[in-house]
Motif scaffolding. Structure first.
Motif, PDB file in Angstrom:
ATOM      1  N   ARG A   1       9.648   6.794   2.206  1.00  0.00           N
ATOM      2  CA  ARG A   1      10.074   8.098   1.690  1.00  0.00           C
ATOM      3  C   ARG A   1       9.703   9.171   2.731  1.00  0.00           C
ATOM      4  N   THR A   2      10.600   9.364   3.679  1.00  0.00           N
ATOM      5  CA  THR A   2      10.283  10.164   4.873  1.00  0.00           C
ATOM      6  C   THR A   2       9.775  11.574   4.536  1.00  0.00           C
ATOM      7  N   ARG A   3      10.436  12.257   3.611  1.00  0.00           N
ATOM      8  CA  ARG A   3      10.046  13.649   3.319  1.00  0.00           C
ATOM      9  C   ARG A   3       8.643  13.772   2.725  1.00  0.00           C
ATOM     10  N   LYS A   4       8.136  12.674   2.208  1.00  0.00           N
ATOM     11  CA  LYS A   4       6.799  12.736   1.613  1.00  0.00           C
ATOM     12  C   LYS A   4       5.707  12.816   2.692  1.00  0.00           C
ATOM     13  N   PHE A   5       6.047  12.355   3.880  1.00  0.00           N
ATOM     14  CA  PHE A   5       5.061  12.404   4.968  1.00  0.00           C
ATOM     15  C   PHE A   5       5.193  13.748   5.678  1.00  0.00           C
ATOM     16  N   ASP A   6       4.257  14.644   5.382  1.00  0.00           N
ATOM     17  CA  ASP A   6       4.397  16.053   5.792  1.00  0.00           C
ATOM     18  C   ASP A   6       4.636  16.274   7.277  1.00  0.00           C
ATOM     19  N   SER A   7       3.935  15.520   8.109  1.00  0.00           N
ATOM     20  CA  SER A   7       4.054  15.824   9.534  1.00  0.00           C
ATOM     21  C   SER A   7       5.114  14.969  10.225  1.00  0.00           C
ATOM     22  N   TYR A   8       6.081  14.472   9.449  1.00  0.00           N
ATOM     23  CA  TYR A   8       7.148  13.679  10.071  1.00  0.00           C
ATOM     24  C   TYR A   8       7.861  14.513  11.129  1.00  0.00           C
ATOM     25  N   GLY A   9       8.031  13.947  12.321  1.00  0.00           N
ATOM     26  CA  GLY A   9       8.700  14.681  13.413  1.00  0.00           C
ATOM     27  C   GLY A   9       7.720  15.212  14.439  1.00  0.00           C
TER      28      GLY A   9
ATOM     29  N   THR B   1       0.841  -1.210   0.000  1.00  0.00           N
ATOM     30  CA  THR B   1       0.000   0.000   0.000  1.00  0.00           C
ATOM     31  C   THR B   1       0.868   1.250   0.000  1.00  0.00           C
ATOM     32  N   LEU B   2       1.927   1.239   0.814  1.00  0.00           N
ATOM     33  CA  LEU B   2       2.791   2.420   0.889  1.00  0.00           C
ATOM     34  C   LEU B   2       3.475   2.686  -0.454  1.00  0.00           C
ATOM     35  N   ILE B   3       3.868   1.607  -1.130  1.00  0.00           N
ATOM     36  CA  ILE B   3       4.492   1.785  -2.458  1.00  0.00           C
ATOM     37  C   ILE B   3       3.450   2.340  -3.432  1.00  0.00           C
ATOM     38  N   ASP B   4       2.241   1.750  -3.412  1.00  0.00           N
ATOM     39  CA  ASP B   4       1.180   2.211  -4.327  1.00  0.00           C
ATOM     40  C   ASP B   4       0.871   3.690  -4.123  1.00  0.00           C
ATOM     41  N   LYS B   5       0.915   4.127  -2.868  1.00  0.00           N
ATOM     42  CA  LYS B   5       0.584   5.522  -2.587  1.00  0.00           C
ATOM     43  C   LYS B   5       1.781   6.462  -2.761  1.00  0.00           C
TER      44      LYS B   5
ATOM     45  N   TYR C   1       4.570   6.403  -1.026  1.00  0.00           N
ATOM     46  CA  TYR C   1       5.285   6.666   0.234  1.00  0.00           C
ATOM     47  C   TYR C   1       6.489   5.737   0.427  1.00  0.00           C
ATOM     48  N   ALA C   2       6.665   4.800  -0.492  1.00  0.00           N
ATOM     49  CA  ALA C   2       7.781   3.869  -0.328  1.00  0.00           C
ATOM     50  C   ALA C   2       8.279   3.434  -1.688  1.00  0.00           C
ATOM     51  N   TYR C   3       9.518   2.937  -1.713  1.00  0.00           N
ATOM     52  CA  TYR C   3      10.099   2.480  -2.983  1.00  0.00           C
ATOM     53  C   TYR C   3      11.084   1.356  -2.715  1.00  0.00           C
ATOM     54  N   ALA C   4      11.222   0.493  -3.716  1.00  0.00           N
ATOM     55  CA  ALA C   4      12.196  -0.596  -3.587  1.00  0.00           C
ATOM     56  C   ALA C   4      13.483  -0.168  -4.277  1.00  0.00           C
ATOM     57  N   ALA C   5      14.604  -0.329  -3.599  1.00  0.00           N
ATOM     58  CA  ALA C   5      15.907  -0.026  -4.206  1.00  0.00           C
ATOM     59  C   ALA C   5      16.364  -1.241  -5.015  1.00  0.00           C
ATOM     60  N   GLU C   6      17.489  -1.057  -5.741  1.00  0.00           N
ATOM     61  CA  GLU C   6      17.966  -2.126  -6.649  1.00  0.00           C
ATOM     62  C   GLU C   6      18.133  -3.479  -5.974  1.00  0.00           C
TER      63      GLU C   6
ATOM     64  N   LYS D   1      19.686   4.719  -1.027  1.00  0.00           N
ATOM     65  CA  LYS D   1      18.475   5.432  -0.606  1.00  0.00           C
ATOM     66  C   LYS D   1      18.349   6.715  -1.409  1.00  0.00           C
ATOM     67  N   GLU D   2      17.115   7.136  -1.637  1.00  0.00           N
ATOM     68  CA  GLU D   2      16.912   8.426  -2.296  1.00  0.00           C
ATOM     69  C   GLU D   2      17.316   9.573  -1.391  1.00  0.00           C
ATOM     70  N   ASP D   3      17.137   9.358  -0.107  1.00  0.00           N
ATOM     71  CA  ASP D   3      17.362  10.427   0.867  1.00  0.00           C
ATOM     72  C   ASP D   3      17.867   9.783   2.161  1.00  0.00           C
ATOM     73  N   PRO D   4      18.839  10.429   2.815  1.00  0.00           N
ATOM     74  CA  PRO D   4      19.389   9.783   4.023  1.00  0.00           C
ATOM     75  C   PRO D   4      18.345   9.587   5.129  1.00  0.00           C
ATOM     76  N   LEU D   5      17.245  10.350   5.080  1.00  0.00           N
ATOM     77  CA  LEU D   5      16.229  10.228   6.130  1.00  0.00           C
ATOM     78  C   LEU D   5      15.309   9.020   5.937  1.00  0.00           C
ATOM     79  N   ASP D   6      15.358   8.418   4.755  1.00  0.00           N
ATOM     80  CA  ASP D   6      14.474   7.283   4.497  1.00  0.00           C
ATOM     81  C   ASP D   6      14.855   6.098   5.386  1.00  0.00           C
ATOM     82  N   PHE D   7      13.837   5.377   5.836  1.00  0.00           N
ATOM     83  CA  PHE D   7      14.124   4.231   6.720  1.00  0.00           C
ATOM     84  C   PHE D   7      13.568   2.938   6.121  1.00  0.00           C
ATOM     85  N   VAL D   8      14.083   1.828   6.651  1.00  0.00           N
ATOM     86  CA  VAL D   8      13.817   0.520   6.039  1.00  0.00           C
ATOM     87  C   VAL D   8      12.460  -0.058   6.428  1.00  0.00           C
ATOM     88  N   LEU D   9      11.745  -0.559   5.426  1.00  0.00           N
ATOM     89  CA  LEU D   9      10.493  -1.289   5.665  1.00  0.00           C
ATOM     90  C   LEU D   9      10.699  -2.788   5.463  1.00  0.00           C
ATOM     91  N   TRP D  10      11.568  -3.115   4.520  1.00  0.00           N
ATOM     92  CA  TRP D  10      11.838  -4.527   4.202  1.00  0.00           C
ATOM     93  C   TRP D  10      13.301  -4.651   3.803  1.00  0.00           C
TER      94      TRP D  10
END
Ligand code: AMP
Ligand code: ZN
Length: 470
Positions: free
Chosen positions: A144-152, A126-130, A132-137, A181-190
Motif C-alpha cells: 500500500r504505497t501511499r501508506k508509507f509516508d516517505s515514499y519517493g 508482517t507488512l499485512i499485519d501492520k 502496509y499490504a493487502y491480498a487482492a481477490e 489494486k486499491e491504488d495504481p501506485l501499489d506494487f506487487v509483493l506476491w
C-alpha cells in the motif's frame, strides 16, 4: 572518506553504523543468460569500493544476490524445454567464472532468491499485519504505497507526479477489468502462478515473490535491519530501490540503508547497453579478445557516476595503460635482482608516500578511480625515470610493492603473468581430448575454461583442435 549518497544528493562523510565494520548489499544479476559488460560495471566498481574499504582497515560484510526467479528466466526455460533450475544453475556458474576472470572478490554471501522464500513470506505477513499490504481477490499481495509516508525519498519523486504517470495505465486496466489494486501506485509483493510456472505455497495463493521483496529480505537476513551501503546501477533507483526502502522500513521500523550508491550506465553509441536493446557484448565475448583485466582497467578509467561509452579505442587505451604499469613492475623486478642490499632511503620513501597520498585523496573523494589511476601512472613515471641499479633493494622493493598494492586495491593485477609455454598448452589439449573420449565432459570443460582464463582460446575444427592467444 566521502561518498555521494543518492538519498541526500550530496557527498557525505562515511561514518559506519558500527565502528570499523561495513555492511554492504549490491543488487546482483538476473541469471538467464551470460552477463554483459553493462552488468559487469556495478560488479567491478562496487568490488573496488569494497577493496578500498578493506584497504582502509574496515571489515566488510559484502552481500550480492542472484535473482533466480523472474519472467525472463521462465521464458528462457520454456524456450529450451528445460527447468528454470537448469537455466539458473548454468548461468550462475557462468557468471561466477566471469567474475573470477574480472578478479571480483567472492562476496561474503551470494544468496539466491529461490532459497529465501520463507523469509519473504514472513516479511509479507508482517507488512499485512501492520496494514502496509493487502491480498487482492486473486491472491496477489500488494504494497500500500501511499501508506508509507516517505515514499519517493530516494528517487526524489512525488506521489502526485507518479499518480499522473499511472493514469494511462489505470485507464487501460479498467478496460481489461483487472482493476484489483486499491491504488495504481501499489506494487506487487506476491503474485499467483500462471500455468507451468515455478511456484511456492503461501497463505495467499500458490505463487512467487515480486522482485523487490527479494532484496529487502536477503539484505535483512545476511546483514541485519539497518545496513551501511546499498548499491546497484542507476536504473535500480526507481522503482526497485525505492520499493525496497518502503518494504524494509515499513516492516522493520528502522532506517534501511544509510548510504545509497549508484553507478551510471555503460553505453554503446551513447545508448544504455542492455539485453532488451540487443546492443551488448557479453563478458565472455570480450574475454576472447582481451585479458579481462583490460576490461576492468577500462571500467575504472572513468568515475563510476559518469556514463561510460564502450569503444574499441578506449579498450586499446586501457590495454596500453595496463601494459605500461606491468612493464614498469617488470623492470623493477629486474633492477631489484641486480642492486645492492639496503633499506629504502628517505628520498624514495618520501616520493612514494606522496603518490600514495594522491591515490588515497582521489579514492576518498567518492572513489574517483580515474584520478587514482592517474596517481599510479605518476608513480610509474617516477620509478621509470628515477629508480635504477644504483638504488638499494629497499628502494626498489618499496616502489614495486606500492604499485602492486595500489593496483590491487582496484583489483588490477600489475604483475605480468608468466606466459604458458606452447608445450604445456598442447599437453592440456591432449588431456582434454582424452577426457572427451572417456566421456568425462566435466573435465574437458574444466580444461577449456582453465585455458580460457589464461587467454588461450580453443577451436574445434575438422582437422582437430586449434588454439590461439587472445
Ligand atoms: P539486471 O541483470 O538487469 O538486473 O542488472 C544487474 C545489474 O547491472 C544492475 O545493478 C543494473 O543496474 C546493472 N546494469 C545493467 N545494465 C547496465 C549498463 N548498461 N550499465 C551499467 N549498469 C548496468
Ligand atoms: Zn535488489
Amino acid at each position: 572518506m566521502k561518498l555521494y549518497n543518492t538519498l541526500t544528493r550530496t557527498k557525505e562523510d562515511f561514518v559506519p553504523i558500527e565502528e570499523g565494520k561495513v555492511r554492504m548489499y549490491v543488487c546482483g544479476p538476473t541469471v538467464y543468460n551470460y552477463i554483459h559488460i553493462g552488468n559487469a560495471r556495478p560488479m567491478i566498481v562496487f568490488d573496488t569500493v569494497r577493496r578500498y574499504m578493506e584497504y582502509k582497515g574496515y571489515e566488510v560484510n559484502y552481500v550480492s544476490n542472484f535473482t533466480d526467479v523472474d519472467d525472463k528466466i521462465i521464458k528462457k526455460a520454456n524456450e529450451e524445454g528445460v527447468s528454470t533450475d537448469e537455466v539458473t544453475k548454468r548461468y550462475i556458474e557462468e557468471c561466477i567464472k566471469d567474475m573470477k576472470g574480472m578478479n571480483i572478490k567472492e562476496a561474503t554471501t551470494h544468496p539466491k532468491a529461490t532459497e529465501e522464500i520463507s523469509g519473504m513470506i514472513d516479511m509479507i505477513k508482517t507488512l499485512i499485519d501492520k496494514g502496509y499490504a493487502y491480498a487482492a481477490e486473486d491472491g496477489t499481495v500488494y504494497f500500500r504505497t501511499r501508506k508509507f509516508d516517505s515514499y519517493g525519498k530516494l528517487s526524489h519523486k512525488n506521489l502526485d507526479d507518479l499518480e499522473s504517470g499511472h493514469r494511462k495505465e489505470k485507464e487501460a486496466i479498467k478496460v481489461t477489468g483487472e482493476d484489483i489494486k486499491e491504488d495504481p501506485l501499489d506494487f506487487v509483493l506476491w503474485k499467483p502462478k500462471k500455468e507451468g510456472e515455478i511456484s511456492w505455497e503461501s497463505p495467499w495463493c500458490e505463487g512467487r515473490p515480486g522482485w523487490h521483496i527479494e532484496c529487502s529480505v536477503m539484505s535483512k537476513k545476511y546483514l541485519g535491519e539497518s545496513i551501511d551501503i546499498h548499491a546497484g546501477g542507476e536504473d535500480l533507483i526507481f522503482p526497485h530501490h525505492e520499493n525496497e526502502i518502503a518494504q524494509s522500513e515499513a516492516a522493520n521500523g528502522v532506517p534501511f540503508s544509510k548510504y545509497w550508491l549508484h553507478n551510471a550506465f555503460l553505453n554503446i553509441d551513447n545508448k544504455k547497453m542492455s539485453k532488451s536493446l540487443g546492443n551488448f557484448f557479453t563478458v565472455r565475448e570480450i574475454s576472447e579478445k582481451y585479458d579481462l583485466q583490460v576490461l576492468r582497467f577500462f571500467m575504472l578509467s572513468a568515475h563510476y557516476r559518469s556514463p561510460l561509452n564502450f569503444s574499441a579505442d578506449l579498450m586499446e587505451a586501457a590495454k596500453n595503460g595496463l601494459e605500461r604499469i606491468r612493464t614498469a613492475v617488470d623492470k623493477l623486478n629486474t633492477v631489484e635482482g641486480k642492486c645492492k642490499e639496503g633499506p629504502a632511503d628517505g628520498a624514495v620513501s618520501g616520493a612514494v608516500a606522496d603518490y600514495v597520498a594522491k591515490f588515497e585523496a582521489a579514492m576518498d573523494d567518492d572513489f574517483n578511480t580515474a584520478d587514482a589511476i592517474a596517481a599510479v601512472f605518476e608513480l610509474v613515471r617516477y620509478t621509470n625515470t628515477n629508480i635504477d641499479e644504483s638504488h638499494t633493494k629497499g628502494d626498489v622493493k618499496l616502489a614495486k610493492d606500492t604499485i602492486l598494492k595500489l593496483c590491487d586495491v582496484m583489483g588490477i593485477i600489475a604483475e605480468k603473468e608468466e606466459e604458458m609455454l606452447d608445450a604445456d598448452i598442447e599437453k592440456l589439449i591432449e588431456e582434454r581430448q582424452a577426457a572427451r573420449k572417456a566421456k568425462n565432459f566435466a573435465r574437458a570443460d574444466e580444461i577449456r575454461d582453465e585455458l580460457l582464463a589464461k587467454g588461450i582460446i580453443l577451436e574445434d575444427t575438422r582437422e582437430g583442435v586449434k588454439w590461439k592467444k587472445a
